[in-house]
Design a protein around this motif. Structure first.
Motif, short mmCIF file in Angstrom:
data_model
loop_
_atom_site.label_atom_id
_atom_site.label_comp_id
_atom_site.label_asym_id
_atom_site.label_seq_id
_atom_site.Cartn_x
_atom_site.Cartn_y
_atom_site.Cartn_z
N LEU A 191 46.08 43.40 45.75
CA LEU A 191 46.87 42.35 46.42
C LEU A 191 48.24 42.86 46.83
O LEU A 191 48.73 42.54 47.92
N ASP A 192 48.88 43.64 45.96
CA ASP A 192 50.20 44.18 46.27
C ASP A 192 50.19 45.05 47.53
O ASP A 192 51.20 45.16 48.22
N HIS A 193 49.06 45.66 47.82
CA HIS A 193 48.96 46.57 48.96
C HIS A 193 48.15 46.01 50.12
O HIS A 193 47.81 46.75 51.05
N ALA A 194 47.86 44.72 50.07
CA ALA A 194 47.02 44.11 51.11
C ALA A 194 47.67 44.15 52.49
O ALA A 194 47.01 44.39 53.48
N GLY A 195 48.95 43.90 52.58
CA GLY A 195 49.64 43.98 53.87
C GLY A 195 49.32 42.85 54.83
O GLY A 195 49.60 42.95 56.02
N THR A 196 48.71 41.77 54.35
CA THR A 196 48.41 40.62 55.19
C THR A 196 48.89 39.35 54.48
O THR A 196 49.11 39.35 53.27
N ASP A 197 49.03 38.27 55.23
CA ASP A 197 49.47 37.01 54.63
C ASP A 197 48.35 36.32 53.85
O ASP A 197 48.61 35.59 52.90
N TYR A 198 47.12 36.52 54.27
CA TYR A 198 45.98 35.87 53.64
C TYR A 198 44.98 36.94 53.20
O TYR A 198 44.80 37.95 53.88
N VAL A 199 44.33 36.70 52.07
CA VAL A 199 43.35 37.65 51.55
C VAL A 199 42.09 36.92 51.12
O VAL A 199 42.12 35.73 50.82
N LEU A 200 41.01 37.64 51.09
CA LEU A 200 39.75 37.17 50.55
C LEU A 200 39.36 38.16 49.45
O LEU A 200 39.15 39.34 49.73
N LEU A 201 39.33 37.68 48.22
CA LEU A 201 39.01 38.56 47.09
C LEU A 201 37.50 38.69 46.95
O LEU A 201 36.78 37.70 46.88
N LEU A 202 37.03 39.94 46.91
CA LEU A 202 35.60 40.21 46.79
C LEU A 202 35.38 41.22 45.68
O LEU A 202 36.18 42.14 45.49
#
Length: 112
Positions: free
Chosen positions: A74-85
């Motif tokens: 998550l810290d390195h996602a670089g987007t405002d929204y994420v989908l955890l898989l």
């Protein structure tokens, strides 16, 4: 990476002992080669983080590092929204368009 061409942030656990630790450099080279084989520009939006047990994880997270791995990705996602898989989930190629169709009305409603 073939099923989802969007941004990807993944975190991998490297144990404190055993061959995984001594072969971390080889693991990084293999991951880099895998990302280079992804067609198109998708490989430019891939971040792979390594979590070394002996350096960055202690206590509960060293026995069950799932939370630490999730937080690192998550810290390195670089987007405002994420989908955890989880690693065993293979998304449908239609996933991006389906998510956009569901998310757009929710995002627009939040702007009011």
């Amino acid at each position: 990476l073939r099923a989802y061409p969007g941004p990807l942030s993944a975190a991998l656990f490297v144990s404190a002992s055993g061959p995984e630790h001594s072969e971390a450099g080889g693991l990084v080279r293999k991951l880099a080669a895998m990302v280079r084989r992804v067609p198109g520009d998708a490989n430019s939006s891939v971040v792979v983080s390594l979590l070394f047990a002996n350096r960055s994880v202690s206590g509960y997270d060293s026995r069950y590092p799932v939370n630490a791995l999730r937080n690192l990705a998550l810290d390195h996602a670089g987007t405002d929204y994420v989908l955890l898989l989880d690693v065993d989930f293979i998304p449908s190629p239609a996933l991006p368009s389906v998510l956009r169709s569901f998310a757009a009305p929710l995002l627009l409603a939040g702007e009011r």
